[in-house]
Design a protein around this motif. Structure first.
Motif, PDB file in Angstrom:
ATOM      1  N   ARG A 124       0.309 -16.997  -6.253  1.00 30.98           N
ATOM      2  CA  ARG A 124      -0.189 -15.688  -6.664  1.00 30.98           C
ATOM      3  C   ARG A 124      -0.069 -14.734  -5.483  1.00 30.98           C
ATOM      4  O   ARG A 124      -0.238 -15.128  -4.342  1.00 30.98           O
ATOM      5  CB  ARG A 124      -1.650 -15.811  -7.104  1.00 30.98           C
ATOM      6  CG  ARG A 124      -2.296 -14.500  -7.551  1.00 30.98           C
ATOM      7  CD  ARG A 124      -3.702 -14.696  -8.104  1.00 30.98           C
ATOM      8  NE  ARG A 124      -4.664 -14.984  -7.041  1.00 30.98           N
ATOM      9  CZ  ARG A 124      -5.969 -14.718  -7.111  1.00 30.98           C
ATOM     10  NH1 ARG A 124      -6.490 -14.183  -8.213  1.00 30.98           N
ATOM     11  NH2 ARG A 124      -6.780 -15.023  -6.112  1.00 30.98           N
ATOM     12  N   VAL A 125       0.205 -13.471  -5.787  1.00 33.38           N
ATOM     13  CA  VAL A 125       0.183 -12.414  -4.779  1.00 33.38           C
ATOM     14  C   VAL A 125      -1.072 -11.592  -5.016  1.00 33.38           C
ATOM     15  O   VAL A 125      -1.393 -11.244  -6.160  1.00 33.38           O
ATOM     16  CB  VAL A 125       1.432 -11.514  -4.859  1.00 33.38           C
ATOM     17  CG1 VAL A 125       1.318 -10.336  -3.904  1.00 33.38           C
ATOM     18  CG2 VAL A 125       2.684 -12.306  -4.555  1.00 33.38           C
ATOM     19  N   VAL A 126      -1.799 -11.287  -3.938  1.00 31.66           N
ATOM     20  CA  VAL A 126      -2.993 -10.450  -4.001  1.00 31.66           C
ATOM     21  C   VAL A 126      -2.822  -9.322  -2.993  1.00 31.66           C
ATOM     22  O   VAL A 126      -2.062  -9.439  -2.037  1.00 31.66           O
ATOM     23  CB  VAL A 126      -4.281 -11.257  -3.706  1.00 31.66           C
ATOM     24  CG1 VAL A 126      -4.494 -12.351  -4.747  1.00 31.66           C
ATOM     25  CG2 VAL A 126      -4.261 -11.840  -2.297  1.00 31.66           C
ATOM     26  N   LEU A 127      -3.523  -8.232  -3.228  1.00 32.72           N
ATOM     27  CA  LEU A 127      -3.437  -7.109  -2.310  1.00 32.72           C
ATOM     28  C   LEU A 127      -4.649  -6.221  -2.458  1.00 32.72           C
ATOM     29  O   LEU A 127      -5.360  -6.266  -3.459  1.00 32.72           O
ATOM     30  CB  LEU A 127      -2.164  -6.293  -2.555  1.00 32.72           C
ATOM     31  CG  LEU A 127      -2.049  -5.607  -3.923  1.00 32.72           C
ATOM     32  CD1 LEU A 127      -2.510  -4.160  -3.851  1.00 32.72           C
ATOM     33  CD2 LEU A 127      -0.632  -5.685  -4.414  1.00 32.72           C
ATOM     34  N   GLU A 128      -4.853  -5.414  -1.433  1.00 29.46           N
ATOM     35  CA  GLU A 128      -5.892  -4.386  -1.456  1.00 29.46           C
ATOM     36  C   GLU A 128      -5.208  -3.063  -1.191  1.00 29.46           C
ATOM     37  O   GLU A 128      -4.400  -2.936  -0.283  1.00 29.46           O
ATOM     38  CB  GLU A 128      -6.942  -4.676  -0.382  1.00 29.46           C
ATOM     39  CG  GLU A 128      -8.186  -3.805  -0.502  1.00 29.46           C
ATOM     40  CD  GLU A 128      -8.165  -2.574   0.388  1.00 29.46           C
ATOM     41  OE1 GLU A 128      -8.932  -1.648   0.093  1.00 29.46           O
ATOM     42  OE2 GLU A 128      -7.390  -2.521   1.343  1.00 29.46           O
ATOM     43  N   THR A 129      -5.472  -2.090  -2.059  1.00 29.20           N
ATOM     44  CA  THR A 129      -4.972  -0.734  -1.879  1.00 29.20           C
ATOM     45  C   THR A 129      -6.161   0.187  -2.101  1.00 29.20           C
ATOM     46  O   THR A 129      -7.299  -0.238  -2.004  1.00 29.20           O
ATOM     47  CB  THR A 129      -3.762  -0.447  -2.800  1.00 29.20           C
ATOM     48  OG1 THR A 129      -3.203   0.823  -2.467  1.00 29.20           O
ATOM     49  CG2 THR A 129      -4.112  -0.497  -4.279  1.00 29.20           C
ATOM     50  N   GLY A 130      -5.904   1.437  -2.379  1.00 24.63           N
ATOM     51  CA  GLY A 130      -7.028   2.340  -2.548  1.00 24.63           C
ATOM     52  C   GLY A 130      -6.753   3.472  -3.513  1.00 24.63           C
ATOM     53  O   GLY A 130      -5.614   3.741  -3.897  1.00 24.63           O
ATOM     54  N   THR A 131      -7.817   4.136  -3.884  1.00 19.09           N
ATOM     55  CA  THR A 131      -7.743   5.223  -4.863  1.00 19.09           C
ATOM     56  C   THR A 131      -6.912   6.399  -4.377  1.00 19.09           C
ATOM     57  O   THR A 131      -6.411   7.165  -5.206  1.00 19.09           O
ATOM     58  CB  THR A 131      -9.154   5.722  -5.207  1.00 19.09           C
ATOM     59  OG1 THR A 131      -9.799   6.169  -3.997  1.00 19.09           O
ATOM     60  CG2 THR A 131      -9.991   4.634  -5.866  1.00 19.09           C
ATOM     61  N   PRO A 134      -2.265   6.691  -5.275  1.00 19.13           N
ATOM     62  CA  PRO A 134      -1.952   6.535  -6.699  1.00 19.13           C
ATOM     63  C   PRO A 134      -0.534   6.041  -6.966  1.00 19.13           C
ATOM     64  O   PRO A 134      -0.306   5.328  -7.945  1.00 19.13           O
ATOM     65  CB  PRO A 134      -2.185   7.931  -7.273  1.00 19.13           C
ATOM     66  CG  PRO A 134      -2.066   8.859  -6.098  1.00 19.13           C
ATOM     67  CD  PRO A 134      -2.570   8.072  -4.926  1.00 19.13           C
ATOM     68  N   GLU A 135       0.409   6.395  -6.109  1.00 17.84           N
ATOM     69  CA  GLU A 135       1.776   5.925  -6.315  1.00 17.84           C
ATOM     70  C   GLU A 135       1.874   4.414  -6.101  1.00 17.84           C
ATOM     71  O   GLU A 135       2.608   3.729  -6.817  1.00 17.84           O
ATOM     72  CB  GLU A 135       2.770   6.682  -5.437  1.00 17.84           C
ATOM     73  CG  GLU A 135       2.546   6.546  -3.938  1.00 17.84           C
ATOM     74  CD  GLU A 135       1.537   7.515  -3.344  1.00 17.84           C
ATOM     75  OE1 GLU A 135       0.364   7.581  -3.789  1.00 17.84           O
ATOM     76  OE2 GLU A 135       1.921   8.201  -2.380  1.00 17.84           O
ATOM     77  N   ALA A 136       1.111   3.884  -5.165  1.00 20.72           N
ATOM     78  CA  ALA A 136       1.083   2.438  -4.949  1.00 20.72           C
ATOM     79  C   ALA A 136       0.432   1.736  -6.140  1.00 20.72           C
ATOM     80  O   ALA A 136       0.955   0.733  -6.636  1.00 20.72           O
ATOM     81  CB  ALA A 136       0.336   2.102  -3.658  1.00 20.72           C
ATOM     82  N   VAL A 137      -0.682   2.277  -6.600  1.00 17.26           N
ATOM     83  CA  VAL A 137      -1.366   1.692  -7.757  1.00 17.26           C
ATOM     84  C   VAL A 137      -0.430   1.684  -8.970  1.00 17.26           C
ATOM     85  O   VAL A 137      -0.342   0.685  -9.696  1.00 17.26           O
ATOM     86  CB  VAL A 137      -2.677   2.451  -8.056  1.00 17.26           C
ATOM     87  CG1 VAL A 137      -3.317   1.943  -9.337  1.00 17.26           C
ATOM     88  CG2 VAL A 137      -3.652   2.329  -6.884  1.00 17.26           C
ATOM     89  N   ALA A 138       0.306   2.767  -9.171  1.00 15.48           N
ATOM     90  CA  ALA A 138       1.241   2.851 -10.296  1.00 15.48           C
ATOM     91  C   ALA A 138       2.374   1.825 -10.142  1.00 15.48           C
ATOM     92  O   ALA A 138       2.756   1.162 -11.118  1.00 15.48           O
ATOM     93  CB  ALA A 138       1.812   4.259 -10.411  1.00 15.48           C
ATOM     94  N   ASP A 156     -16.512  -3.740  -0.399  1.00 18.29           N
ATOM     95  CA  ASP A 156     -17.660  -2.966  -0.874  1.00 18.29           C
ATOM     96  C   ASP A 156     -17.420  -1.457  -0.826  1.00 18.29           C
ATOM     97  O   ASP A 156     -18.317  -0.682  -1.167  1.00 18.29           O
ATOM     98  CB  ASP A 156     -18.905  -3.323  -0.053  1.00 18.29           C
ATOM     99  CG  ASP A 156     -19.308  -4.774  -0.258  1.00 18.29           C
ATOM    100  OD1 ASP A 156     -19.192  -5.271  -1.395  1.00 18.29           O
ATOM    101  OD2 ASP A 156     -19.729  -5.415   0.732  1.00 18.29           O
ATOM    102  N   HIS A 157     -16.231  -1.051  -0.428  1.00 14.95           N
ATOM    103  CA  HIS A 157     -15.914   0.372  -0.333  1.00 14.95           C
ATOM    104  C   HIS A 157     -15.504   0.895  -1.717  1.00 14.95           C
ATOM    105  O   HIS A 157     -14.692   0.276  -2.401  1.00 14.95           O
ATOM    106  CB  HIS A 157     -14.779   0.599   0.669  1.00 14.95           C
ATOM    107  CG  HIS A 157     -14.665   2.007   1.111  1.00 14.95           C
ATOM    108  ND1 HIS A 157     -14.166   3.006   0.301  1.00 14.95           N
ATOM    109  CD2 HIS A 157     -15.009   2.610   2.267  1.00 14.95           C
ATOM    110  CE1 HIS A 157     -14.188   4.154   0.950  1.00 14.95           C
ATOM    111  NE2 HIS A 157     -14.699   3.940   2.146  1.00 14.95           N
ATOM    112  N   PRO A 158     -16.058   2.027  -2.153  1.00 12.44           N
ATOM    113  CA  PRO A 158     -15.746   2.524  -3.495  1.00 12.44           C
ATOM    114  C   PRO A 158     -14.279   2.920  -3.694  1.00 12.44           C
ATOM    115  O   PRO A 158     -13.814   2.951  -4.836  1.00 12.44           O
ATOM    116  CB  PRO A 158     -16.666   3.738  -3.663  1.00 12.44           C
ATOM    117  CG  PRO A 158     -17.072   4.120  -2.281  1.00 12.44           C
ATOM    118  CD  PRO A 158     -17.035   2.866  -1.466  1.00 12.44           C
ATOM    119  N   GLN A 159     -13.540   3.197  -2.623  1.00 11.67           N
ATOM    120  CA  GLN A 159     -12.129   3.568  -2.772  1.00 11.67           C
ATOM    121  C   GLN A 159     -11.199   2.352  -2.795  1.00 11.67           C
ATOM    122  O   GLN A 159     -10.005   2.502  -3.034  1.00 11.67           O
ATOM    123  CB  GLN A 159     -11.704   4.504  -1.638  1.00 11.67           C
ATOM    124  CG  GLN A 159     -12.350   5.875  -1.733  1.00 11.67           C
ATOM    125  CD  GLN A 159     -11.972   6.748  -0.544  1.00 11.67           C
ATOM    126  OE1 GLN A 159     -12.138   6.354   0.600  1.00 11.67           O
ATOM    127  NE2 GLN A 159     -11.459   7.925  -0.841  1.00 11.67           N
TER     128      GLN A 159
END
Length: 171
Positions: A124-131, A134-138, A156-159
């Motif tokens: 599995r690949v996992v990652l952390e990005t942020g709000t 948006p281009e990365a999330v897309a 625990d960060h909301p972004q």
């Protein structure tokens, strides 16, 4: 592993360099400045070059006409209380310089990272990005990544947004 792909605007070559390579460090510094622009501070996740050496990981750079323009890597993770599992590969420092965006380089780097993770036995690949990315999330959403339990120093960060994708070996 080196490969090339002809593009309308030049030739792209992917090289596994390791995270300590000077081009990797230069691109990592650029992505940190991107985080400062978007979030107000750099990513404080600890990054050890040894984490990106086989068999525990990999770091690659995409070169456009010989110039380093995109990068990314993965490092092996172990089972943790945050829901990470033995066999996970965590993506880190996915980045394309601004003047090379819009050419499909991020998707190409992502797919190469996934392929090398499968070759290394990762499940599995996992990652952390942020709000504020948006281009990365897309991109990740279009490649089949879905929300997973938050992990890492920003859990625990909301972004913070954490995503994962199960990998399957090519038949």
């Amino acid at each position: 592993m080196e490969s090339t792909a002809a593009q309308a605007t030049g030739t792209v070559e992917f090289r596994i360099t390791g995270y300590a390579h000077p081009d990797a460090q230069a691109l990592a510094a650029e992505v940190q400045q991107e985080y400062v622009r978007r979030y107000g501070s750099p990513d404080e996740t600890v990054m050890h070059p040894a984490d990106f050496e086989a068999p525990a990981g990999l770091f690659l750079i995409a070169y456009l006409d010989g110039r380093p323009v995109a990068c990314g890597g993965w490092r092996a993770k172990r089972t943790s209380p945050d829901g990470l599992r033995d066999g996970d590969a965590e993506l880190k420092r996915m980045f394309v310089i601004p003047e090379a965006r819009g050419r499909g380089l991020a998707r190409a780097v992502l797919r190469r990272l996934e392929d090398t993770a499968v070759e290394a036995g990762r499940a599995r690949v996992v990652l952390e990005t942020g709000t504020e990315q948006p281009e990365a999330v897309a991109l990740y959403g279009s490649e089949g990544y879905a929300a997973i339990r938050k992990f890492g120093i920003y859990k625990d960060h909301p972004q913070s947004i954490c995503l994962g994708k199960e990998l399957t070996a090519a038949v």
